[in-house]
Design a protein around this motif. Structure first.
Motif, PDB file in Angstrom:
ATOM      1  N   ARG A 144       0.926  -1.161  -0.095  1.00 24.75           N
ATOM      2  CA  ARG A 144       0.031   0.090  -0.283  1.00 24.75           C
ATOM      3  C   ARG A 144       0.824   1.347   0.070  1.00 24.75           C
ATOM      4  NH1 ARG A 144      -3.884  -2.521   4.567  1.00 24.75           N
ATOM      5  NH2 ARG A 144      -1.857  -2.994   5.252  1.00 24.75           N
ATOM      6  N   HIS A 145       2.026   1.132   0.389  1.00 30.95           N
ATOM      7  CA  HIS A 145       3.207   2.079   0.124  1.00 30.95           C
ATOM      8  C   HIS A 145       4.209   2.114  -0.762  1.00 30.95           C
ATOM      9  CE1 HIS A 145       1.016   3.488   3.765  1.00 30.95           C
ATOM     10  NE2 HIS A 145       1.296   2.333   4.321  1.00 30.95           N
ATOM     11  N   GLU A 146       5.139   2.776  -1.357  1.00 34.28           N
ATOM     12  CA  GLU A 146       6.233   2.650  -2.167  1.00 34.28           C
ATOM     13  C   GLU A 146       7.222   1.871  -1.378  1.00 34.28           C
ATOM     14  OE1 GLU A 146       8.122   3.094  -5.419  1.00 34.28           O
ATOM     15  OE2 GLU A 146       6.461   4.337  -5.186  1.00 34.28           O
TER      16      GLU A 146
END
Length: 343
Positions: free
Chosen positions: A36-38
């Motif tokens: 859900r994040h880089e």
């Protein structure tokens, strides 16, 4: 993440509207960065958004190990933990868990990134056919019958000498493997023939009441390799309604250079797509990456560069309607056929 090369305006517009689905993406395990994040992964939700990749099948992969009750139990526990971890990534954001063809189409229509699940290596089933229904209930849409190394269901395309494998263990599918394919048909799991031996491939295509799919493979006519499908196998896919998902693994796409390295690009992928289309027809060909599992080519090194493959296929003469079939339409056809037979 490096910015992808800009596309011509017409190609960018076509790609933006495309229902793109990558049918085979591995996840690191057990230390899995939150997509859900880089992240350092080739596929995470920010990269998907940047590259216009709308949906991904994340894989619960278990490597082949000892064919013992203890080995099977450990593999099953790992596969099911991975499925639950993948499901959890669909929470807390715009992304959506997808478990049916209709849900995938609805997610695309509503602009929601889609998370799909699958299991790679039927070894994780052990000898317990009920696990197949559990995996489907957890959301899996397909099972890859083997990985590298023979298991108790089937011979593999690449035996594992370190596990004591000879060229063949069962002469194709075992009786358990035949029962597993029947059960996969019954519970609505697509049969993935990507890693199985040629003998097993022909038996599976004949036995399965639903079309089979090779979710990550390439064409042996262009690159001889144990993991690729030859033209006779492609013909069987055509004749049984099946599907080859051409994948971005450099070693499957071309021979190594003089330096021993495999340098491949989206042009090589397009070559394999074109060969398969010419041989068996557009409706039996699709696309996948095998990202975070060995995939990645120049022009499509990660999800953020997905538009690069669309641009290359457009350059080769595939129009928007053809690209819709390659990117997801053909996979949806096989999935629907599988779901229709379940029960």
């Amino acid at each position: 993440m490096d910015a992808p090369s800009p596309l011509p305006a017409d190609a960018a517009a076509i790609h933006a509207a495309m229902p793109t689905l990558d049918t085979h993406v591995d996840i690191p395990w057990p230390d899995t960065p939150d997509p859900r994040h880089e992240t350092v992964r080739q596929v995470d939700f920010p990269k998907m958004a940047a590259g216009g990749l709308k949906a991904v099948v994340f894989i619960a992969y278990t490597p082949q190990g000892p064919r013992t009750p203890e080995g099977h139990a450990a593999a099953g526990e790992r596969a099911e933990a991975m499925l639950r971890a993948i499901r959890a990534t669909a929470e807390g954001g715009p992304q959506r868990l997808v478990t049916t063809p209709e849900e995938l189409e609805r997610a695309h229509a509503e602009g929601a990134p889609a998370v799909l699940l699958a299991v790679e290596n039927g070894n994780a089933m052990g000898h317990d056919l009920s696990r197949l229904r559990l995996w489907r209930e957890l959301g899996a849409c397909y099972v890859t019958v083997t990985h590298d190394g023979h298991n108790d269901l089937s011979d593999a395309a690449r035996p594992r000498a370190d596990l004591g494998d000879g060229p063949s263990l069962h002469g194709g599918l075992s009786e358990l493997g035949r029962q597993a394919i029947a059960e996969m048909n019954r519970v609505g799991l697509m049969v993935d023939v990507s890693h199985i031996a040629r003998t097993s491939f022909y038996q599976a295509a004949e036995l399965s009441r639903a079309p089979v799919v090779a979710t990550h493979a390439c064409c042996a006519a262009l690159r001889p390799h144990p993991r690729n499908l030859d033209d006779a196998q492609l013909d069987v896919l055509r004749d049984t309604g099946g599907l080859l998902q051409v994948t971005a693994v450099p070693a499957f796409l071309r021979a190594p250079g003089e330096d021993g390295k495999f340098k491949a690009s989206v042009a090589d992928m397009a070559d394999h797509v074109q060969h398969a289309v010419n041989r068996i027809g557009l409706e039996h060909v699709g696309l996948s990456s095998d990202f975070d599992g060995g995939g990645g080519v120049e022009g499509w090194r990660h999800a953020g560069e997905t538009a690069g493959l669309t641009a290359e296929l457009l350059r080769r003469g595939f129009d928007a309607a053809a690209l819709r079939l390659l990117w997801s339409g053909n996979f949806l056809r096989v999935w629907r056929a599988t779901a229709a037979l379940a029960g």
